[in-house]
Design a protein around this motif. Sequence first.
Motif, PDB file in Angstrom:
ATOM      1  N   PHE A 174       0.832  -1.200   0.000  1.00 57.43           N
ATOM      2  CA  PHE A 174       0.000   0.000   0.000  1.00 57.43           C
ATOM      3  C   PHE A 174       0.869   1.254   0.000  1.00 57.43           C
ATOM      4  CE2 PHE A 174      -3.787  -2.341   1.386  1.00 57.43           C
ATOM      5  CZ  PHE A 174      -3.236  -3.423   2.052  1.00 57.43           C
ATOM      6  N   TYR A 197       0.079   5.057   1.554  1.00 57.69           N
ATOM      7  CA  TYR A 197      -0.826   5.907   2.307  1.00 57.69           C
ATOM      8  C   TYR A 197      -0.297   7.337   2.271  1.00 57.69           C
ATOM      9  CZ  TYR A 197      -3.509   2.116   4.501  1.00 57.69           C
ATOM     10  OH  TYR A 197      -4.329   1.047   4.729  1.00 57.69           O
ATOM     11  N   PHE A 216       4.741  -0.379   8.330  1.00 58.65           N
ATOM     12  CA  PHE A 216       4.977   0.855   7.605  1.00 58.65           C
ATOM     13  C   PHE A 216       6.470   1.160   7.478  1.00 58.65           C
ATOM     14  CE2 PHE A 216       0.802   2.848   7.232  1.00 58.65           C
ATOM     15  CZ  PHE A 216       0.054   2.180   8.179  1.00 58.65           C
ATOM     16  N   SER A 239      -3.291  16.965   8.956  1.00 53.85           N
ATOM     17  CA  SER A 239      -4.428  16.573   9.805  1.00 53.85           C
ATOM     18  C   SER A 239      -4.231  15.203  10.450  1.00 53.85           C
ATOM     19  CB  SER A 239      -5.712  16.541   8.979  1.00 53.85           C
ATOM     20  OG  SER A 239      -5.652  15.496   8.004  1.00 53.85           O
ATOM     21  N   ARG A 240      -3.217  14.478  10.016  1.00 58.57           N
ATOM     22  CA  ARG A 240      -2.833  13.155  10.553  1.00 58.57           C
ATOM     23  C   ARG A 240      -3.697  12.008  10.052  1.00 58.57           C
ATOM     24  NH1 ARG A 240      -2.831  15.714  15.729  1.00 58.57           N
ATOM     25  NH2 ARG A 240      -4.527  14.345  16.398  1.00 58.57           N
ATOM     26  N   GLN A 241      -4.759  12.293   9.326  1.00 50.82           N
ATOM     27  CA  GLN A 241      -5.620  11.227   8.834  1.00 50.82           C
ATOM     28  C   GLN A 241      -4.888  10.426   7.760  1.00 50.82           C
ATOM     29  OE1 GLN A 241      -9.308  11.456   9.687  1.00 50.82           O
ATOM     30  NE2 GLN A 241      -9.294   9.299   9.172  1.00 50.82           N
ATOM     31  N   MET A 242      -4.748   9.144   7.968  1.00 47.63           N
ATOM     32  CA  MET A 242      -4.121   8.263   6.980  1.00 47.63           C
ATOM     33  C   MET A 242      -5.119   7.985   5.869  1.00 47.63           C
ATOM     34  SD  MET A 242      -1.048   6.972   7.271  1.00 47.63           S
ATOM     35  CE  MET A 242       0.249   6.649   8.450  1.00 47.63           C
ATOM     36  N   LEU A 297      -5.709   6.050   2.209  1.00 49.01           N
ATOM     37  CA  LEU A 297      -5.186   5.053   1.268  1.00 49.01           C
ATOM     38  C   LEU A 297      -5.134   5.655  -0.131  1.00 49.01           C
ATOM     39  CD1 LEU A 297      -4.285   2.152   0.695  1.00 49.01           C
ATOM     40  CD2 LEU A 297      -6.697   1.592   0.308  1.00 49.01           C
ATOM     41  N   LEU A 352      -0.602  -3.717   9.513  1.00 52.11           N
ATOM     42  CA  LEU A 352       0.251  -3.104   8.507  1.00 52.11           C
ATOM     43  C   LEU A 352       1.640  -2.861   9.088  1.00 52.11           C
ATOM     44  CD1 LEU A 352      -2.430  -0.567   7.342  1.00 52.11           C
ATOM     45  CD2 LEU A 352      -1.414  -2.280   5.849  1.00 52.11           C
ATOM     46  N   PHE A 392       3.524   7.145   3.103  1.00 52.55           N
ATOM     47  CA  PHE A 392       4.033   5.939   3.738  1.00 52.55           C
ATOM     48  C   PHE A 392       3.761   4.727   2.858  1.00 52.55           C
ATOM     49  CE2 PHE A 392       5.271   7.501   7.836  1.00 52.55           C
ATOM     50  CZ  PHE A 392       4.465   8.621   8.045  1.00 52.55           C
ATOM     51  N   GLN A 447      -0.492  10.957   4.396  1.00 57.98           N
ATOM     52  CA  GLN A 447      -0.845  11.529   5.688  1.00 57.98           C
ATOM     53  C   GLN A 447      -0.610  13.038   5.657  1.00 57.98           C
ATOM     54  OE1 GLN A 447       1.497  10.537   9.261  1.00 57.98           O
ATOM     55  NE2 GLN A 447      -0.423  10.206  10.377  1.00 57.98           N
TER      56      GLN A 447
END
Lengths: 118, 116
Positions: free
Chosen positions: B35, B37, B106, B42-45, B47, B104, B91, B39
Amino acid sequence: GAGVSQSPRYKVAKRGQDVALRCDPISGHVSLFWYQQALGQGPEFLTYFQNEAQLDKSGLPSDRFFAERPEGSVSTLKIQRTQQEDSAVYLCASSTGPRAWGKMYEQYFGPGTRLTVT
Amino acid sequence: AQTVTQSQPEMSVQEAETVTLSCTYDTSESDYYLFWYKQPPSRQMILVIRQEAYKQQNATENRFSVNFQKAAKSFSLKISDSQLGDAAMYFCAYRAQFSGNTPLVFGKGTRLSVIA
């Protein structure tokens, strides 16, 4: 809910205090993961729940870390006697499944809780 | 244990240009998922794209595509027509394929800056 939510978004704790971090997964999601993300690093796995059962806690760094998910939905990560090295962002992720071998279940992440220990 | 390595701590790209982020991984498994990702602050991961190891065809999602080299254990991300909103930490992540859910793994991430 529409997505994974976490609270609080920010937490400042004095060294030695206990903290509790909450995760509300997406409704109906069976699986729930906690990750710890130190500053400048990628997230690292802490623990995994399938419904209310904690199936993997191999990533918990010490016995000061404890997680629960008593009713198979909301989860709480508790850190006792916090230390400065516990300062990090704590991410929660949920996913459907497991139901079938080999099926890829996407993990949906919450916004995280930033914990600062002073 | 599986490991994921991102050798570029920071990258920059001009708006509308193309950039490639590198990722290598180590595993003894033959079946797994990979994957990328994103980020933002806002820190929201989020996809971006995923690849099943058993599929030879490289995954593509709009402006995002991967170059998956299974033998070399390499999984790079190409962003075409870069936009200001692409600026974020990226990531690379690995996930074993077992019955049930697996966590996961990372890499350390690559910070991408987009220059207007």
